[in-house]
Scaffold this active site. Structure first.
Site, PDB file in Angstrom:
ATOM      1  N   GLY A 165       3.868  20.704   3.581  1.00  0.00           N
ATOM      2  CA  GLY A 165       2.710  19.813   2.432  1.00  0.00           C
ATOM      3  C   GLY A 165       3.555  19.988   1.188  1.00  0.00           C
ATOM      4  O   GLY A 165       4.028  20.886   0.873  1.00  0.00           O
ATOM      5  N   GLN A 225       2.227  19.756  -7.844  1.00  0.00           N
ATOM      6  CA  GLN A 225       3.622  20.794  -7.668  1.00  0.00           C
ATOM      7  C   GLN A 225       4.827  19.990  -8.281  1.00  0.00           C
ATOM      8  O   GLN A 225       5.762  20.784  -8.656  1.00  0.00           O
ATOM      9  CB  GLN A 225       3.744  21.022  -6.059  1.00  0.00           C
ATOM     10  CG  GLN A 225       2.445  21.770  -5.645  1.00  0.00           C
ATOM     11  CD  GLN A 225       2.856  22.297  -4.246  1.00  0.00           C
ATOM     12  OE1 GLN A 225       2.571  21.496  -3.607  1.00  0.00           O
ATOM     13  NE2 GLN A 225       3.150  23.662  -4.063  1.00  0.00           N
ATOM     14  N   HIS A 237      -5.376  23.240   1.733  1.00  0.00           N
ATOM     15  CA  HIS A 237      -4.375  24.040   0.615  1.00  0.00           C
ATOM     16  C   HIS A 237      -4.128  22.746  -0.210  1.00  0.00           C
ATOM     17  O   HIS A 237      -3.797  22.906  -1.480  1.00  0.00           O
ATOM     18  CB  HIS A 237      -3.039  24.465   1.544  1.00  0.00           C
ATOM     19  CG  HIS A 237      -2.026  25.013   0.965  1.00  0.00           C
ATOM     20  ND1 HIS A 237      -1.753  26.492   0.861  1.00  0.00           N
ATOM     21  CD2 HIS A 237      -0.944  24.468  -0.070  1.00  0.00           C
ATOM     22  CE1 HIS A 237      -0.470  26.427  -0.008  1.00  0.00           C
ATOM     23  NE2 HIS A 237      -0.203  25.392  -0.683  1.00  0.00           N
ATOM     24  N   GLU A 238      -3.461  21.541   0.211  1.00  0.00           N
ATOM     25  CA  GLU A 238      -3.170  20.652  -0.814  1.00  0.00           C
ATOM     26  C   GLU A 238      -4.230  20.195  -1.577  1.00  0.00           C
ATOM     27  O   GLU A 238      -3.959  19.801  -2.841  1.00  0.00           O
ATOM     28  CB  GLU A 238      -2.454  19.513  -0.002  1.00  0.00           C
ATOM     29  CG  GLU A 238      -1.360  19.755   1.153  1.00  0.00           C
ATOM     30  CD  GLU A 238      -0.277  20.967   0.428  1.00  0.00           C
ATOM     31  OE1 GLU A 238      -0.239  20.745  -0.823  1.00  0.00           O
ATOM     32  OE2 GLU A 238       0.187  21.393   1.098  1.00  0.00           O
TER      33      GLU A 238
HETATM   34  O1  GNR Z   1       4.842  24.798   3.483  1.00  0.00           O
HETATM   35  C1  GNR Z   1       4.086  25.183   3.474  1.00  0.00           C
HETATM   36  N1  GNR Z   1       3.480  26.027   4.305  1.00  0.00           N
HETATM   37  C2  GNR Z   1       2.297  26.139   4.376  1.00  0.00           C
HETATM   38  C3  GNR Z   1       1.695  27.214   5.740  1.00  0.00           C
HETATM   39  C4  GNR Z   1       0.540  27.789   5.605  1.00  0.00           C
HETATM   40  C5  GNR Z   1      -0.308  27.055   5.135  1.00  0.00           C
HETATM   41  C6  GNR Z   1      -0.163  26.101   4.172  1.00  0.00           C
HETATM   42  C7  GNR Z   1       1.056  25.682   3.933  1.00  0.00           C
HETATM   43  S1  GNR Z   1       1.394  24.581   2.665  1.00  0.00           S
HETATM   44  C8  GNR Z   1       3.277  24.907   2.123  1.00  0.00           C
HETATM   45  C9  GNR Z   1       3.705  23.935   1.393  1.00  0.00           C
HETATM   46  C10 GNR Z   1       2.846  24.094  -0.271  1.00  0.00           C
HETATM   47  O2  GNR Z   1       3.133  24.949  -0.820  1.00  0.00           O
HETATM   48  N2  GNR Z   1       2.191  22.922  -0.315  1.00  0.00           N
HETATM   49  O3  GNR Z   1       1.115  22.933  -1.352  1.00  0.00           O
HETATM   50 NI    NI Z   2       1.128  25.026  -2.103  1.00  0.00          NI
END
Ligand code: GNR
Ligand code: NI
Length: 167
Positions: free
Chosen positions: A46, A51, A133-134
């Site tokens: 993601g 970012q 998360h995003e």
């Molecule tokens: O690459 C990513 N792996 C991930 C693993 C578990 C939960 C969330 C993520 S998102 C992360 C990429 C990232 O920093 N996105 O903002």
């Molecule tokens: Ni992230």
């Protein structure tokens, strides 16, 4: 296509609140393509525009094993959520650190697609966690914010030390 530079925690720019996209035009689609290329190259599952130092409400996600199922969401909004789930998370802006975070298990998301069309999707498991998360990044929130202060401070110190050694 272009690889974009990914900001690292505790860069204060990661704390900015991103602005909704008004018109989905070719410039936005170019940014989406560059974000996907950057995400796959990292590699990550993601990426959120802030970012890469663009404070717009745009995210890319691909949780497929082969990395052949890109999802681009503009102005994403989580309109409902259900259940709880704990997953180990990492972040491209906090490389080298992985910690358990509790989030909703199932979510319903409203967004615009790359054609500017309004869409709704349901997600669970890894896709749900990744979208949460995003979308957090769009509001200046990071997974370290869910950790204890002592853990967060320890990560911050190590990241600051890494940064000093790479300058
Ligand atoms: O690459 C990513 N792996 C991930 C693993 C578990 C939960 C969330 C993520 S998102 C992360 C990429 C990232 O920093 N996105 O903002
Ligand atoms: Ni992230």
């Amino acid at each position: 296509m272009a690889l974009l530079h990914i900001l690292r925690y505790p860069d204060p720019r990661l704390r900015l609140i991103s602005t909704p996209v008004e018109v989905v035009d070719d410039e936005i689609r170019q940014l989406l393509d560059d974000m996907l290329e950057t995400m796959y190259a990292a590699p990550g599952i993601g990426l959120a525009a802030p970012q890469v130092d663009v404070t717009k409400r745009i995210i890319t996600v691909d949780v497929s094993p082969k990395g052949d199922a890109p999802v681009c969401l503009i102005n994403p909004e989580i309109i409902s959520h259900e259940g709880k789930e704990v997953m180990e998370e990492g972040c491209l802006s906090v490389p080298g650190f992985h910690e358990n975070v509790e989030r909703a298990d199932q979510i319903r998301v409203k967004a615009l697609d790359r054609d500017g069309k309004s869409i709704e999707l349901e997600a669970e498991g890894l896709l749900s966690v990744c979208i949460q998360h995003e979308t957090d990044h769009l509001d200046g929130r990071m997974f370290v914010d869910y950790l204890s202060e002592i853990k967060r401070k320890r990560i911050q110190k190590k990241m600051e030390k890494q940064r000093r050694f790479s300058m």
